[in-house]
Design a protein around this motif. Structure first.
Motif, PDB file in Angstrom:
ATOM      1  N   VAL A 165       0.837  -1.202   0.000  1.00  0.00           N
ATOM      2  CA  VAL A 165       0.000   0.000   0.000  1.00  0.00           C
ATOM      3  C   VAL A 165       0.876   1.258   0.000  1.00  0.00           C
ATOM      4  N   GLU A 166       2.007   1.221   0.690  1.00  0.00           N
ATOM      5  CA  GLU A 166       2.949   2.343   0.633  1.00  0.00           C
ATOM      6  C   GLU A 166       3.385   2.605  -0.805  1.00  0.00           C
ATOM      7  N   LYS A 167       3.742   1.542  -1.501  1.00  0.00           N
ATOM      8  CA  LYS A 167       4.191   1.689  -2.889  1.00  0.00           C
ATOM      9  C   LYS A 167       3.069   2.263  -3.758  1.00  0.00           C
ATOM     10  N   LEU A 168       1.863   1.801  -3.504  1.00  0.00           N
ATOM     11  CA  LEU A 168       0.707   2.245  -4.276  1.00  0.00           C
ATOM     12  C   LEU A 168       0.432   3.731  -4.078  1.00  0.00           C
ATOM     13  N   THR A 169       0.585   4.218  -2.848  1.00  0.00           N
ATOM     14  CA  THR A 169       0.246   5.604  -2.522  1.00  0.00           C
ATOM     15  C   THR A 169       1.444   6.550  -2.538  1.00  0.00           C
ATOM     16  N   SER A 170       2.646   5.995  -2.691  1.00  0.00           N
ATOM     17  CA  SER A 170       3.890   6.784  -2.635  1.00  0.00           C
ATOM     18  C   SER A 170       4.015   7.528  -1.309  1.00  0.00           C
ATOM     19  N   LYS A 171       3.546   6.896  -0.246  1.00  0.00           N
ATOM     20  CA  LYS A 171       3.645   7.466   1.100  1.00  0.00           C
ATOM     21  C   LYS A 171       4.332   6.470   2.020  1.00  0.00           C
ATOM     22  N   TRP A 177       4.754  -0.098  14.296  1.00  0.00           N
ATOM     23  CA  TRP A 177       3.502   0.656  14.336  1.00  0.00           C
ATOM     24  C   TRP A 177       3.206   1.257  12.979  1.00  0.00           C
ATOM     25  N   LEU A 178       1.948   1.548  12.778  1.00  0.00           N
ATOM     26  CA  LEU A 178       1.448   2.077  11.519  1.00  0.00           C
ATOM     27  C   LEU A 178       0.889   3.474  11.748  1.00  0.00           C
ATOM     28  N   ASP A 179       1.347   4.428  10.958  1.00  0.00           N
ATOM     29  CA  ASP A 179       0.808   5.783  11.006  1.00  0.00           C
ATOM     30  C   ASP A 179      -0.434   5.781  10.111  1.00  0.00           C
ATOM     31  N   ILE A 180      -1.592   5.597  10.714  1.00  0.00           N
ATOM     32  CA  ILE A 180      -2.796   5.249   9.965  1.00  0.00           C
ATOM     33  C   ILE A 180      -3.345   6.413   9.142  1.00  0.00           C
ATOM     34  N   ASN A 181      -3.267   7.633   9.653  1.00  0.00           N
ATOM     35  CA  ASN A 181      -3.869   8.751   8.919  1.00  0.00           C
ATOM     36  C   ASN A 181      -3.281   8.949   7.523  1.00  0.00           C
ATOM     37  N   PRO A 182      -1.943   8.934   7.346  1.00  0.00           N
ATOM     38  CA  PRO A 182      -1.409   9.048   5.982  1.00  0.00           C
ATOM     39  C   PRO A 182      -1.847   7.906   5.072  1.00  0.00           C
ATOM     40  N   LEU A 183      -2.012   6.717   5.651  1.00  0.00           N
ATOM     41  CA  LEU A 183      -2.492   5.583   4.849  1.00  0.00           C
ATOM     42  C   LEU A 183      -3.902   5.856   4.344  1.00  0.00           C
ATOM     43  N   LEU A 184      -4.802   6.234   5.249  1.00  0.00           N
ATOM     44  CA  LEU A 184      -6.186   6.477   4.849  1.00  0.00           C
ATOM     45  C   LEU A 184      -6.275   7.629   3.849  1.00  0.00           C
ATOM     46  N   ASP A 185      -5.510   8.685   4.094  1.00  0.00           N
ATOM     47  CA  ASP A 185      -5.530   9.827   3.177  1.00  0.00           C
ATOM     48  C   ASP A 185      -4.968   9.450   1.812  1.00  0.00           C
ATOM     49  N   MET A 191      -4.983   6.513   0.453  1.00  0.00           N
ATOM     50  CA  MET A 191      -5.889   5.604  -0.240  1.00  0.00           C
ATOM     51  C   MET A 191      -7.146   6.310  -0.752  1.00  0.00           C
ATOM     52  N   ARG A 192      -7.416   7.496  -0.249  1.00  0.00           N
ATOM     53  CA  ARG A 192      -8.496   8.281  -0.864  1.00  0.00           C
ATOM     54  C   ARG A 192      -8.179   8.541  -2.329  1.00  0.00           C
ATOM     55  N   GLY A 193      -6.911   8.870  -2.581  1.00  0.00           N
ATOM     56  CA  GLY A 193      -6.498   9.084  -3.961  1.00  0.00           C
ATOM     57  C   GLY A 193      -6.592   7.817  -4.789  1.00  0.00           C
ATOM     58  N   TYR A 194      -6.291   6.684  -4.191  1.00  0.00           N
ATOM     59  CA  TYR A 194      -6.370   5.403  -4.897  1.00  0.00           C
ATOM     60  C   TYR A 194      -7.814   5.116  -5.321  1.00  0.00           C
ATOM     61  N   PHE A 195      -8.763   5.326  -4.406  1.00  0.00           N
ATOM     62  CA  PHE A 195     -10.161   5.045  -4.740  1.00  0.00           C
ATOM     63  C   PHE A 195     -10.737   6.104  -5.680  1.00  0.00           C
ATOM     64  N   GLY A 196     -10.220   7.328  -5.592  1.00  0.00           N
ATOM     65  CA  GLY A 196     -10.640   8.375  -6.518  1.00  0.00           C
ATOM     66  C   GLY A 196     -12.145   8.588  -6.520  1.00  0.00           C
ATOM     67  N   GLU A 197     -12.752   8.555  -7.703  1.00  0.00           N
ATOM     68  CA  GLU A 197     -14.189   8.786  -7.833  1.00  0.00           C
ATOM     69  C   GLU A 197     -15.013   7.644  -7.248  1.00  0.00           C
ATOM     70  N   ASP A 198     -14.371   6.540  -6.931  1.00  0.00           N
ATOM     71  CA  ASP A 198     -15.093   5.425  -6.311  1.00  0.00           C
ATOM     72  C   ASP A 198     -15.319   5.656  -4.814  1.00  0.00           C
ATOM     73  N   LEU A 199     -14.722   6.703  -4.260  1.00  0.00           N
ATOM     74  CA  LEU A 199     -14.951   7.077  -2.866  1.00  0.00           C
ATOM     75  C   LEU A 199     -15.950   8.226  -2.827  1.00  0.00           C
ATOM     76  N   ILE A 200     -17.047   8.012  -2.118  1.00  0.00           N
ATOM     77  CA  ILE A 200     -18.114   8.994  -2.036  1.00  0.00           C
ATOM     78  C   ILE A 200     -18.246   9.452  -0.594  1.00  0.00           C
ATOM     79  N   LEU A 201     -17.982  10.729  -0.344  1.00  0.00           N
ATOM     80  CA  LEU A 201     -18.037  11.269   1.009  1.00  0.00           C
ATOM     81  C   LEU A 201     -19.463  11.728   1.293  1.00  0.00           C
ATOM     82  N   ASP A 202     -20.225  10.811   1.844  1.00  0.00           N
ATOM     83  CA  ASP A 202     -21.633  11.089   2.102  1.00  0.00           C
ATOM     84  C   ASP A 202     -22.139  10.126   3.174  1.00  0.00           C
ATOM     85  N   GLN A 203     -23.127  10.563   3.903  1.00  0.00           N
ATOM     86  CA  GLN A 203     -23.744   9.755   4.943  1.00  0.00           C
ATOM     87  C   GLN A 203     -24.876   8.927   4.344  1.00  0.00           C
ATOM     88  N   ILE A 204     -24.961   7.661   4.750  1.00  0.00           N
ATOM     89  CA  ILE A 204     -26.056   6.801   4.314  1.00  0.00           C
ATOM     90  C   ILE A 204     -27.033   6.622   5.467  1.00  0.00           C
TER      91      ILE A 204
END
Length: 348
Positions: free
Chosen positions: A75-81, A141-149, A151-164
């Protein structure tokens, strides 16, 4: 707009499972509300093969730990983080008897892959470790916030910031229609949010509140110290210290009681004063009554699944179990009984 899988929640669980499914060639959409996703973002992020007061090997460690570092490196390689920190964990002994017990463990093949060294003497005048301790490997240990941020770029338009909302779930011709998206299957990965739906309210979640301090303190070794409290060096004499566990006052924010508890525990581990308190954070972990995660298919609702309940050990559990869940979803390979929610179907 159509998709194979619609995941609810882009915490660590939803991120990992979404990644696995996309890697397997499936289309994925992810709904997320970052302001509700505090469990992953506040988590300490430790992966530790020996845990608890009795210093026992983490449950299912031999299956879990070979997956952890390769997965997060991918995942690091994928996100360049960079967010994975491989570090030894030093666990002081509390007695000479415990020291002798771990000398025996050092000759046990089932422990050897996690043991770097057994120390019979104190490793620093700054530590309270008169009986020495064990240095663990395959840990960190894993610095989780940079990972989640990232991966937002990885999901791109497939990530929808909305409440269901509950009213958003509609069925049509064997598919789920949610906010204009037609999904073959939906998967709840949204921590305690799953408990508040009428889909999985029968599962015995056991929410646990945890508080963490960030403090300034001299003495910055290149390893994590962990006994009664963990202390992770973040750089520039800044350390993360935690964590508390309580099943009460879940709606209350950071407390002086937790600050005092963590400060006293740290004083029993490190023989130096705290120079400054930087922050205090709180999160509610989606733990379960039997301390095993929830994976599986709803017993009655068509194509409704859950991947949740990882509690305080999500960083360790999720790489392996996201692989297991993907095999179940795509190839119908049965889930291990101990994590399959079918273990609770008699209680519905």
């Amino acid at each position: 707009m159509e998709t194979d899988f619609l995941l609810i929640g882009q915490g660590l669980a939803g991120t990992a499972l979404g990644f696995r499914l996309k890697e397997a060639g499936k289309s994925v959409k992810v709904f997320d509300r970052p302001d509700l996703n505090q469990s992953s973002r506040v988590a300490a992020g430790l992966f530790n093969p020996v845990t608890g007061r009795k210093m026992v090997k983490t449950w299912n460690a031999d299956a879990l730990f070979p997956e952890i570092i390769p997965f997060y490196r991918q995942v690091e390689k994928l996100t360049s983080k960079k967010f994975l920190r491989e570090q030894g964990i030093y666990r002081p002994f509390l007695s000479i008897e415990e020291q002798n017990e771990w000398m025996g463990h050092s000759a046990d093949p089932s422990f050897s892959q996690y043991l770097s060294a057994i120390h019979q003497q104190s490793q620093s005048p700054n530590l309270h470790d008169p009986f020495g301790g064990v240095m663990l490997k395959n840990s960190g240990w894993l610095d989780i916030n940079p990972l989640l941020d990232g991966m937002r770029g990885y999901f791109g338009e497939d990530l929808i910031l909305d409440q269901i909302e509950a009213s958003d779930f509609q069925q049509e011709d064997g598919h789920w229609i949610i906010k204009g998206i037609k999904a073959n299957s939906i998967i709840f990965c949204n921590g305690l949010g799953a408990m508040k739906t009428d889909f999985f309210d029968f599962l015995p979640f056991a929410p646990v509140k945890g508080e963490i301090l960030e403090v300034k303190q001299a003495f910055s070794p290149d390893y994590i110290v962990n006994r009664g409290v963990f202390r992770v060096h973040l750089g520039n004499d800044l350390h993360r210290v935690g964590s508390t566990y309580t099943w009460h006052d879940l709606d209350q924010g950071p407390t002086e009681t937790a600050k005092k508890e963590l400060t006293e525990r740290l004083a029993g581990l490190v023989n130096l004063p705290i120079d400054d308190y930087i922050s205090q954070k709180v999160g509610i972990r989606p733990a379960t009554k039997d301390r095993k995660p929830f994976l599986g298919k709803h017993p009655e609702r068509q194509n409704v699944y859950i991947f949740d309940g990882f509690g305080a050990k999500g960083v360790s559990l999720i790489p392996y179990y996201s692989k297991v869940m993907t095999s179940f979803l795509i190839r119908n390979i049965p889930l291990p009984r101990e994590v399959d929610i079918a273990r609770y179907f008699n209680y519905i």
